[in-house]
Design an enzyme around this catalytic site. Structure first.
Site, PDB file in Angstrom:
ATOM      1  N   CYS A 109      11.344 123.600  27.988  1.00  0.00           N
ATOM      2  CA  CYS A 109      10.533 123.921  27.095  1.00  0.00           C
ATOM      3  C   CYS A 109      10.524 125.298  26.308  1.00  0.00           C
ATOM      4  O   CYS A 109       9.643 125.732  25.127  1.00  0.00           O
ATOM      5  CB  CYS A 109       8.802 123.946  27.723  1.00  0.00           C
ATOM      6  SG  CYS A 109       8.392 122.206  28.403  1.00  0.00           S
ATOM      7  N   ASN A 123       2.461 117.504  24.542  1.00  0.00           N
ATOM      8  CA  ASN A 123       3.655 118.721  24.807  1.00  0.00           C
ATOM      9  C   ASN A 123       5.121 118.153  24.507  1.00  0.00           C
ATOM     10  O   ASN A 123       5.671 117.137  25.258  1.00  0.00           O
ATOM     11  CB  ASN A 123       3.726 119.039  26.593  1.00  0.00           C
ATOM     12  CG  ASN A 123       4.784 119.939  26.860  1.00  0.00           C
ATOM     13  OD1 ASN A 123       5.729 120.202  25.982  1.00  0.00           O
ATOM     14  ND2 ASN A 123       4.737 120.346  28.120  1.00  0.00           N
ATOM     15  N   HIS A 145       4.121 128.176  23.242  1.00  0.00           N
ATOM     16  CA  HIS A 145       4.603 126.689  23.511  1.00  0.00           C
ATOM     17  C   HIS A 145       3.037 125.735  23.726  1.00  0.00           C
ATOM     18  O   HIS A 145       2.563 126.107  24.449  1.00  0.00           O
ATOM     19  CB  HIS A 145       5.421 126.717  24.743  1.00  0.00           C
ATOM     20  CG  HIS A 145       5.591 125.314  25.155  1.00  0.00           C
ATOM     21  ND1 HIS A 145       6.016 124.315  24.508  1.00  0.00           N
ATOM     22  CD2 HIS A 145       5.426 124.896  26.582  1.00  0.00           C
ATOM     23  CE1 HIS A 145       6.190 123.001  25.157  1.00  0.00           C
ATOM     24  NE2 HIS A 145       5.634 123.511  26.500  1.00  0.00           N
TER      25      HIS A 145
HETATM   26  O1  UT7 Z   1       5.542 122.724  29.399  1.00  0.00           O
HETATM   27  C1  UT7 Z   1       6.156 123.190  30.524  1.00  0.00           C
HETATM   28  C2  UT7 Z   1       5.140 123.871  31.247  1.00  0.00           C
HETATM   29  N1  UT7 Z   1       4.052 122.669  31.711  1.00  0.00           N
HETATM   30  C3  UT7 Z   1       2.941 123.122  32.063  1.00  0.00           C
HETATM   31  O2  UT7 Z   1       2.529 124.343  31.961  1.00  0.00           O
HETATM   32  C4  UT7 Z   1       1.848 122.282  32.775  1.00  0.00           C
HETATM   33  C5  UT7 Z   1       0.839 122.801  33.459  1.00  0.00           C
HETATM   34  N2  UT7 Z   1      -0.079 122.236  34.131  1.00  0.00           N
HETATM   35  C6  UT7 Z   1      -1.093 121.431  33.556  1.00  0.00           C
HETATM   36  O3  UT7 Z   1      -1.073 121.161  32.257  1.00  0.00           O
HETATM   37  C7  UT7 Z   1      -2.140 120.944  34.621  1.00  0.00           C
HETATM   38  O4  UT7 Z   1      -1.782 121.284  35.995  1.00  0.00           O
HETATM   39  C8  UT7 Z   1      -2.199 119.208  34.409  1.00  0.00           C
HETATM   40  C9  UT7 Z   1      -2.770 118.641  33.035  1.00  0.00           C
HETATM   41  C10 UT7 Z   1      -0.857 118.748  34.727  1.00  0.00           C
HETATM   42  C11 UT7 Z   1      -3.049 118.704  35.741  1.00  0.00           C
HETATM   43  O5  UT7 Z   1      -4.530 119.361  35.414  1.00  0.00           O
HETATM   44  P1  UT7 Z   1      -5.180 120.091  36.701  1.00  0.00           P
HETATM   45  O6  UT7 Z   1      -6.480 120.712  36.059  1.00  0.00           O
HETATM   46  O7  UT7 Z   1      -4.141 121.223  37.180  1.00  0.00           O
HETATM   47  O8  UT7 Z   1      -5.485 118.666  37.668  1.00  0.00           O
HETATM   48  P2  UT7 Z   1      -4.906 118.612  39.110  1.00  0.00           P
HETATM   49  O9  UT7 Z   1      -3.365 118.491  39.206  1.00  0.00           O
HETATM   50  O10 UT7 Z   1      -5.525 119.760  39.990  1.00  0.00           O
HETATM   51  O11 UT7 Z   1      -5.640 117.359  39.237  1.00  0.00           O
HETATM   52  C12 UT7 Z   1      -7.143 117.345  39.666  1.00  0.00           C
HETATM   53  C13 UT7 Z   1      -7.519 115.952  39.828  1.00  0.00           C
HETATM   54  C14 UT7 Z   1      -6.809 115.120  41.060  1.00  0.00           C
HETATM   55  O12 UT7 Z   1      -7.613 114.328  41.759  1.00  0.00           O
HETATM   56  P3  UT7 Z   1      -8.327 114.930  43.073  1.00  0.00           P
HETATM   57  O13 UT7 Z   1      -7.143 115.120  43.972  1.00  0.00           O
HETATM   58  O14 UT7 Z   1      -8.908 116.137  42.708  1.00  0.00           O
HETATM   59  O15 UT7 Z   1      -8.936 113.826  43.486  1.00  0.00           O
HETATM   60  C15 UT7 Z   1      -5.787 114.437  40.473  1.00  0.00           C
HETATM   61  O16 UT7 Z   1      -5.300 113.111  40.944  1.00  0.00           O
HETATM   62  O17 UT7 Z   1      -7.303 115.267  38.705  1.00  0.00           O
HETATM   63  C16 UT7 Z   1      -6.705 114.039  38.955  1.00  0.00           C
HETATM   64  N3  UT7 Z   1      -5.699 113.578  37.819  1.00  0.00           N
HETATM   65  C17 UT7 Z   1      -6.306 112.883  36.907  1.00  0.00           C
HETATM   66  N4  UT7 Z   1      -7.158 112.138  36.817  1.00  0.00           N
HETATM   67  C18 UT7 Z   1      -7.515 111.455  35.651  1.00  0.00           C
HETATM   68  C19 UT7 Z   1      -4.554 113.867  37.601  1.00  0.00           C
HETATM   69  N5  UT7 Z   1      -4.279 113.496  36.325  1.00  0.00           N
HETATM   70  C20 UT7 Z   1      -5.243 112.529  36.235  1.00  0.00           C
HETATM   71  C21 UT7 Z   1      -5.546 111.692  34.797  1.00  0.00           C
HETATM   72  N6  UT7 Z   1      -6.702 111.164  34.938  1.00  0.00           N
HETATM   73  N7  UT7 Z   1      -4.471 111.653  33.836  1.00  0.00           N
END
Ligand code: UT7
Length: 327
Positions: free
Chosen positions: A113, A284, A254
């Site tokens: 990225c 993204n 980004h």
């Molecule tokens: O471009 C290069 C750099 N990339 C980035 O910087 C991306 C950085 N990370 C992110 O954008 C975020 O971490 C994500 C969008 C990928 C995830 O968001 P988050 O707030 O960090 O969620 P999480 O991974 O902590 O997950 C929270 C909960 C989980 O459920 P439990 O374990 O709490 O029950 C996930 O299973 O949300 C769940 N979850 C979803 N639920 C509904 C993860 N993806 C989804 C989804 N829909 N699509």
């Protein structure tokens, strides 16, 4: 001494739109979750038969026209991508051929990225050293070809597209004022696509059996490091050129996640109205996100001559960087 100025921009994005509602039919997710956690409402997705180098050529056309640069004026083509047409040859020589830029040396640059920003750093160095005068710098990705549409934590994030910029040598007081890039390979496992290279080549069953041809990301870990790293490197380029965030007309990070954009801007004390934000419509697009946003904001008149733009990126590698540009 010469330095680089951004003399033209262009973009090419696929017509097909994949909305959050579409994704709810594919994985267990909701529009509310995706919008509130990422700010993404829809993303563009390539169709069968689309070729990345063709999108680069389509993005390059308007950028070269705006810059008043013809194919034979280009001496260098840098294509920032981690999803090239093929492993060999690089996609940049293919773009060179399709453009008829016979005098240009062309190479791919993979910094995920951060690729376009890395390319800007390299291009500015080539121009400062006197080795280049007219550079086509493209950021382009077809990441959706490598997305696992059963993995809800990644498939909601990514979109496709290409953004092009033409960099010209200038001695004027506009253009690239400062750039800085950093890497930390210790964080390599946080964002990866392990298959297809020499460690897990396509001829090994495990490459496919273990889903190694898909993008994998440890979102939570990446999230925190991304904010911290971009804040630090932005302060570095501002200090180097004697500016503060008060002087910044536009902050262009980004487009990875709206919460990352907002948190980074807040920590730099830049108000939301000065933060470039189009993630809702594109998701993204990795190395393409910055040049696509630059083109949108330049063409609709929001970027004005003399504006000070603070650009930053973070991505797989890990890689990150920043640049300060006078428009
Ligand atoms: O471009 C290069 C750099 N990339 C980035 O910087 C991306 C950085 N990370 C992110 O954008 C975020 O971490 C994500 C969008 C990928 C995830 O968001 P988050 O707030 O960090 O969620 P999480 O991974 O902590 O997950 C929270 C909960 C989980 O459920 P439990 O374990 O709490 O029950 C996930 O299973 O949300 C769940 N979850 C979803 N639920 C509904 C993860 N993806 C989804 C989804 N829909 N699509």
């Amino acid at each position: 001494m010469f330095h680089a100025t951004i003399a033209g921009t262009g973009r090419a994005v696929p017509e097909r739109v994949l909305t959050n509602a579409d994704l709810t039919k594919m994985v267990e997710t909701s529009d509310e979750w995706i919008t509130s956690r990422t700010g993404i409402r829809e993303r563009r997705v390539v169709k069968e038969g689309d070729i990345l180098s063709d999108f680069c050529v389509r993005a390059a056309g308007p950028a070269m026209e705006a810059a008043g640069v013809g194919p034979m004026d280009l001496d260098t083509i840098i294509l920032a991508t981690c999803t090239p047409d093929h492993l060999i040859p690089g996609a940049a020589p293919v773009v060179q051929h399709k453009l008829g830029a016979k005098k240009a040396a062309a190479f791919d640059l993979n910094a995920a990225c951060s690729g376009w920003l890395y390319g800007l750093h390299v291009a500015d160095g080539l121009i400062q050293s006197g080795k280049s005068k007219n550079i086509l710098l493209v950021g382009a990705e077809f990441l959706t070809r490598f997305v696992d549409y059963t993995d809800r934590s990644t498939c909601i994030l990514f979109g496709d597209g290409a953004g092009a910029t033409v960099l010209k040598a200038t001695k004027a007081d506009h253009g690239v004022l400062s750039t800085s890039i950093h890497s930390d390979g210790e964080g390599a496992p946080f964002i990866s696509m392990p298959g297809g290279g020499s460690t897990f080549p396509p001829n090994r069953p495990e490459t496919f059996d273990r889903g190694l041809m898909y993008i994998q990301m440890k979102g939570g870990e990446t999230f925190k490091i991304a904010i911290r790293s971009m804040v630090e490197v932005c302060k570095e380029v501002l200090a180097e050129s004697g500016f503060t965030t008060q002087d910044v007309s536009w902050f262009l990070p980004h487009q990875a996640n709206e919460r990352i954009l907002t948190a980074t801007a807040e920590r730099l004390q830049i108000p939301p109205e000065r933060c470039v934000n189009n993630i809702g419509r594109y998701g993204n697009t990795s190395a393409a996100s910055i040049p696509i946003a630059l083109d949108e904001y330049a063409r609709d008149g929001r970027l004005k001559r003399g504006d000070l733009i603070l650009i930053t990126a973070f991505g797989g590698g890990l890689t990150w960087g920043a640049a300060l540009v006078r428009w």
